[in-house]
Scaffold this active site. Sequence first.
Site, PDB file in Angstrom:
ATOM      1  N   ASP A 126       8.541   1.645  -4.230  1.00 55.98           N
ATOM      2  CA  ASP A 126       9.314   1.545  -5.367  1.00 55.98           C
ATOM      3  C   ASP A 126      10.725   1.809  -5.595  1.00 55.98           C
ATOM      4  O   ASP A 126      11.040   2.997  -4.984  1.00 55.98           O
ATOM      5  CB  ASP A 126       8.637   1.921  -6.729  1.00 55.98           C
TER       6      ASP A 126
ATOM      7  N   GLU B 239       3.747  -5.646  -0.440  1.00 53.77           N
ATOM      8  CA  GLU B 239       3.075  -4.435   0.433  1.00 53.77           C
ATOM      9  C   GLU B 239       3.892  -3.487   0.994  1.00 53.77           C
ATOM     10  O   GLU B 239       3.316  -2.721   1.687  1.00 53.77           O
ATOM     11  CB  GLU B 239       2.464  -5.477   1.662  1.00 53.77           C
ATOM     12  N   TRP B 240       5.034  -3.267   0.308  1.00 59.67           N
ATOM     13  CA  TRP B 240       5.723  -2.314   0.651  1.00 59.67           C
ATOM     14  C   TRP B 240       6.457  -1.860   1.930  1.00 59.67           C
ATOM     15  O   TRP B 240       6.976  -0.894   2.571  1.00 59.67           O
ATOM     16  CB  TRP B 240       5.343  -0.790  -0.079  1.00 59.67           C
ATOM     17  N   GLY B 241       6.305  -2.810   2.937  1.00 58.41           N
ATOM     18  CA  GLY B 241       6.720  -2.797   4.330  1.00 58.41           C
ATOM     19  C   GLY B 241       5.954  -1.861   5.257  1.00 58.41           C
ATOM     20  O   GLY B 241       6.321  -1.562   6.376  1.00 58.41           O
ATOM     21  N   ASP B 242       4.715  -1.579   4.462  1.00 57.20           N
ATOM     22  CA  ASP B 242       3.923  -0.679   5.306  1.00 57.20           C
ATOM     23  C   ASP B 242       3.524  -1.272   6.930  1.00 57.20           C
ATOM     24  O   ASP B 242       3.314  -0.495   7.773  1.00 57.20           O
ATOM     25  CB  ASP B 242       2.315  -0.412   4.523  1.00 57.20           C
TER      26      ASP B 242
ATOM     27  N   ASP C 198       0.291  -7.295  -5.083  1.00 56.28           N
ATOM     28  CA  ASP C 198       0.644  -5.921  -4.813  1.00 56.28           C
ATOM     29  C   ASP C 198      -0.473  -5.484  -3.662  1.00 56.28           C
ATOM     30  O   ASP C 198      -1.224  -6.198  -3.349  1.00 56.28           O
ATOM     31  CB  ASP C 198       0.426  -5.097  -6.033  1.00 56.28           C
TER      32      ASP C 198
END
Length: 425
Positions: free
Chosen positions: A206, A184-187, A151
């Site tokens: 999420d 990494e949520w696409g950041d 994460d």
Amino acid sequence: MKNRVVIFLLFTFLLHPFVYSQKAEGLAKTPPMGWNSWNTFSVNISEDVVIGVVDKMVELGLKDAGYTYIVIDDGWMLRERDSDGNLVPDPEKFPNGMKHLADYIHAKGFKFGIYNCAGSYTCGGYPGGRGHEYQDARLYASWGVDFLKYDWCSHGNLTSEAAYTTMRDALAATGRPILFSICEWGDTEPWNWAGEIGHMWRISGDIYPCFDCEDRHDDGLPTQWSAWGVTRILDMRDNEQLRKHAKQGAWNDYDMLEVGNGMTAGEDRAHFVMWSMLASPLMLGNDVRKVNKETLALLTNKEIIAVNQDSLGIQAFQLNAMTDITKVLKTNNDSLDVWMKPLAGGKCAVAVLNRSKTNASVALQIPSIVIDEENPLIVFDADKSYTMRDAIAHKNIGNVKKGNISTVVPGHDIVLYVLEPIKKK
Ligand code: GLA
């Protein structure tokens, strides 16, 4: 003797970058499938729950359907490392430790996955991996871990690509093939760099079990964050950018499934079919011990799963990215997406997603489509005739000529057809 030592050192030195600077080869040739604890259990996870889920997955045929990785997400460890700096599984939640659980999972024919974070703390506030990468990787390998979800909370001044590279190398140094799931949520646009580092990378924040809502978290936190419904995740990024990077061993991850977690049957279907079309990993996020018949039938639908697991490994595109959709689609409803996914053997999948709540009648005339200039692939040849099969209902529905398809798509639902060229005799 001296010569041997010199040769050994030289060998180790020269080979080092090749052996330790690669993600594990040969994993995730098709999008990974499995179950992850987070969407249902949050940090309230335990050995009892995992064993219950594993046993049920065998009993219900989910294992046979291809769901292989059992991943324990955040909340499995104590709030502090031990005096040697090792992570410690919470003894109340996992009284027999992780090796014992891994052995159980392996004995049932599954693979074992675990979670941590590249930053100093996980998103649930447990100790993160920063500064302990090699030590943690050795511990995971000693337990028999096959999958690591990593994460991005509390990352401070870390650079994403460098941080994930460190962990990739730490995993490689253990010598155990461990699938590396980058969260990494696409950041920082991981699709541009993560393919060399991990086997899958999240493209969004999420997921939330709703069709098109945003679940805002404003509650006094220093930074506001949101969880996202199905269509919000679909629309979050430029699919044409993302899809170029999906291939065997490297997948865009649209997040764990919310099928069976409260949406309508049609919404669940749309969610599951779209994740399959996008060649996303299919990680169940429901409590499979309590799954109902309809949800189970969807999750074990072999024809939908085959679209996801197709050996070409090509992510779907939207028809409007290839052609003027107004010329090829006649409908009473302007909330439709038409998606296509090339499949092995000259086949292709066509999905029509209805984002509105009202039924849509659809008359589609698919034109000939070729993708990939360097390595051209005919996705659809309008001069050929195709058989058409409803992959959701397992029904043949006649032949397609000159690309003409007509159908009705209920509100908040989807249809999925597999087209196969008719061979001339
Ligand atoms: C982040 C991830 C989730 C989950 C939680 C755990 O929010 O995106 O998938 O792993 O952390 O705390």
